[in-house]
Design a protein around this motif. Structure first.
Motif, mmCIF file in Angstrom:
data_model
loop_
_atom_site.group_PDB
_atom_site.id
_atom_site.type_symbol
_atom_site.label_atom_id
_atom_site.label_comp_id
_atom_site.label_asym_id
_atom_site.label_seq_id
_atom_site.Cartn_x
_atom_site.Cartn_y
_atom_site.Cartn_z
ATOM 1 N N GLU A 24 -22.127 26.334 -46.212
ATOM 2 C CA GLU A 24 -22.457 25.252 -45.279
ATOM 3 C C GLU A 24 -21.318 25.043 -44.274
ATOM 4 O OE1 GLU A 24 -25.514 22.520 -47.988
ATOM 5 O OE2 GLU A 24 -23.393 22.000 -47.936
ATOM 6 N N HIS A 66 -22.351 18.915 -39.303
ATOM 7 C CA HIS A 66 -22.878 18.914 -40.673
ATOM 8 C C HIS A 66 -23.941 19.995 -40.847
ATOM 9 C CE1 HIS A 66 -21.033 14.919 -40.906
ATOM 10 N NE2 HIS A 66 -21.618 14.672 -39.742
ATOM 11 N N ALA A 68 -21.537 25.547 -40.226
ATOM 12 C CA ALA A 68 -21.182 24.462 -39.306
ATOM 13 C C ALA A 68 -20.178 24.976 -38.283
ATOM 14 C CB ALA A 68 -20.620 23.275 -40.085
ATOM 15 N N THR A 109 -30.624 22.683 -42.547
ATOM 16 C CA THR A 109 -30.730 21.775 -41.407
ATOM 17 C C THR A 109 -29.320 21.410 -40.967
ATOM 18 O OG1 THR A 109 -32.722 20.852 -42.417
ATOM 19 C CG2 THR A 109 -31.773 19.654 -40.562
ATOM 20 N N VAL A 110 -29.071 21.401 -39.669
ATOM 21 C CA VAL A 110 -27.760 20.979 -39.167
ATOM 22 C C VAL A 110 -27.940 19.780 -38.247
ATOM 23 C CG1 VAL A 110 -26.901 23.353 -39.309
ATOM 24 C CG2 VAL A 110 -27.689 22.466 -37.094
ATOM 25 N N THR A 111 -26.876 18.980 -38.114
ATOM 26 C CA THR A 111 -26.911 17.797 -37.267
ATOM 27 C C THR A 111 -25.481 17.381 -36.925
ATOM 28 O OG1 THR A 111 -27.621 15.475 -37.138
ATOM 29 C CG2 THR A 111 -27.005 16.286 -39.302
ATOM 30 N N THR A 153 -27.690 11.030 -40.521
ATOM 31 C CA THR A 153 -28.775 11.991 -40.738
ATOM 32 C C THR A 153 -28.374 13.006 -41.817
ATOM 33 O OG1 THR A 153 -29.435 11.747 -38.425
ATOM 34 C CG2 THR A 153 -30.289 13.665 -39.588
ATOM 35 N N ALA A 154 -27.131 13.462 -41.771
ATOM 36 C CA ALA A 154 -26.644 14.441 -42.760
ATOM 37 C C ALA A 154 -26.672 13.841 -44.163
ATOM 38 C CB ALA A 154 -25.225 14.885 -42.398
ATOM 39 N N GLU A 155 -26.251 12.621 -44.250
ATOM 40 C CA GLU A 155 -26.222 11.916 -45.540
ATOM 41 C C GLU A 155 -27.645 11.826 -46.118
ATOM 42 O OE1 GLU A 155 -23.790 9.878 -47.182
ATOM 43 O OE2 GLU A 155 -25.262 8.919 -48.513
ATOM 44 N N VAL A 193 -26.632 21.341 -43.932
ATOM 45 C CA VAL A 193 -27.166 20.997 -45.251
ATOM 46 C C VAL A 193 -28.181 22.061 -45.664
ATOM 47 C CG1 VAL A 193 -28.341 19.213 -46.606
ATOM 48 C CG2 VAL A 193 -26.835 18.545 -44.707
ATOM 49 N N ALA A 245 -31.407 17.054 -34.723
ATOM 50 C CA ALA A 245 -31.264 17.903 -35.906
ATOM 51 C C ALA A 245 -31.876 19.252 -35.558
ATOM 52 C CB ALA A 245 -31.969 17.292 -37.120
ATOM 53 N N ARG A 250 -28.844 15.198 -47.387
ATOM 54 C CA ARG A 250 -28.241 15.540 -48.684
ATOM 55 C C ARG A 250 -28.920 14.794 -49.829
ATOM 56 N NH1 ARG A 250 -24.142 18.781 -48.079
ATOM 57 N NH2 ARG A 250 -23.138 18.849 -46.036
#
Ligand SMILES: *Cc1c(COP(=O)(O)O)cnc(C)c1O
Length: 376
Positions: A43, A54, A47, A203-205, A210-212, A56, A183, A215
């Motif tokens: 990850e 982030h 990134a 998924t990246v952001t 949003t990342a939290e 995920v 995202a 997860r």
């Protein structure tokens, strides 16, 4: 007869088999298969590669879209606008979060969702727009970003076919997939440019909240084991896939360069052949050429595909039925003629072999076989 499959994954594997097996072995030795340090490392690597905050990992590209829609706040009854000319998963994920897929037509040159058509499809219930970067070429992210800010909707990029594709902004700066969207979803299905040994996605952001949420959603919606703030999914990236992908990532640029070289060869070899249109790449785009997709005019697409098959050349139609005409979406009430460019694309497209390891004689055979069909 020379054989040219549409895609040959064995060549890529054989070239780096030692490295890939060496990457997998420690995961087996440790017996830590789900998430964990190997996934964390991949990850972080992704990134950095994409220049996003982030990343995920999850179980597939489909789930990457599903988790992202949820993380961006899509709820039952919301509308999500996307292209009807894409792989089914884009709209399937929208349906499966309880939202309503709303389609808008494509730009005929790139096959990508038209920003103007997407804007015309917005209603007060639209929460998210999903531009799909089809066949390796990015949709117009400047326009989509601007649209999102002006109309208060969020942008989820479907970059399953476009990992690391680039776009030059008006100020000369280059961006990539995941830079401008709220995202961005990736697939590591084996046939994508960066392919796992099975299903995998991410998924990246750039947004921490949003990342939290991503997860949390991938482990049944709980920050802490056995405590659930919301109902999520079982959608985790497994460590063996992460190990394979981490070992392959350093090769991705080179593979995409080789695909672009094959595309340039076809552009030149097929230029001026009457009856086909080679795929235009807009000057601001650097495509990763996940597919090299011709338009075959005058209703001769299927005849060309037969001609190629009889001469050892693989090809495929991505995609024969636009999503607004799929049986499962009859409830949306669309009909034939609603999205003329998507319907025309579905009738005309044919993808031909463009994978990185294609030999010079093979791509020449493909081009010669196509030219012969048109008497060129
Ligand atoms: C492959 C693909 C997906 C889904 O990815 P999976 O990993 O197969 O679930 C979604 N959208 C597009 C455009 C794709 O090409």
């Amino acid at each position: 007869m020379m054989q040219v499959p549409l895609l040959d994954l064995t060549q890529q594997y054989r070239a780096i088999a030692g490295e890939l097996m060496a990457a997998i072995q420690p995961v087996i030795d440790e017996q830590r298969f789900i998430l964990g340090p190997t996934v964390d490392r991949f990850e972080a690597q992704m990134a950095e590669y994409l220049g996003v905050e982030h990343a995920v990992g999850c179980a597939s590209g489909t789930d990457a879209l599903l988790l992202a829609l949820r993380a961006l706040g899509v709820e039952r009854g919301d509308e999500v606008v996307t292209s009807p000319f894409t792989f089914f998963a884009t709209a399937g994920a929208i349906h499966n979060v309880g939202a309503r897929p709303v389609f808008a037509d494509i730009d005929p040159d790139t096959f990508n969702l038209s920003p103007a058509a997407a804007e015309a499809a917005l209603t007060e219930r639209t929460r998210v727009v999903v531009p799909v970067h089809l066949f390796g070429q990015m949709a117009d992210m400047t326009a989509f970003r601007e649209l999102g800010e002006r109309r208060g909707v969020r942008m989820l990029e479907d970059a399953a076919q476009a990992i690391g594709a680039r776009q030059r902004l008006a100020d000369g700066r280059w961006i990539t997939t995941g830079t401008l969207g709220d995202a961005c979803a990736f697939s590591f299905f084996p046939t994508k440019n960066l392919g796992a040994f099975g299903d995998a996605g991410m998924t990246v952001t750039n947004d921490a909240a949003t990342a939290e949420r991503l997860r949390r959603l991938r482990v049944h919606g709980g920050r802490q084991m056995y405590h659930h703030e919301e109902v999520g999914y079982n959608s985790r990236l497994d460590a063996m896939q992460a190990a394979v992908l981490a070992a392959k990532l350093p090769y991705l640029r080179g593979w995409s360069d080789a695909r672009r070289a094959n595309a340039r060869f076809y552009d030149e070899a097929l230029a001026g052949v009457e009856g086909i249109v080679t795929p235009p790449i807009r000057p601001e785009n650097e495509s990763i050429i996940n597919q090299y997709t011709l338009r075959v005019l005058d209703g001769r697409r299927d005849a060309l595909a037969d001609h190629l098959r009889e001469r050892g050349v693989g090809s495929s139609v991505y995609y024969p039925v636009p999503l607004h005409l799929q049986e499962c979406f009859a409830y949306l009430g669309y009909g034939e003629g609603d999205f003329p460019e998507s319907e025309r694309a579905a009738r005309e497209v044919l993808s031909i072999p463009v994978y990185p390891e294609l030999a010079a004689e093979q791509r020449e055979h493909v081009a010669d076989t196509i030219r012969a069909f048109f008497g060129a």
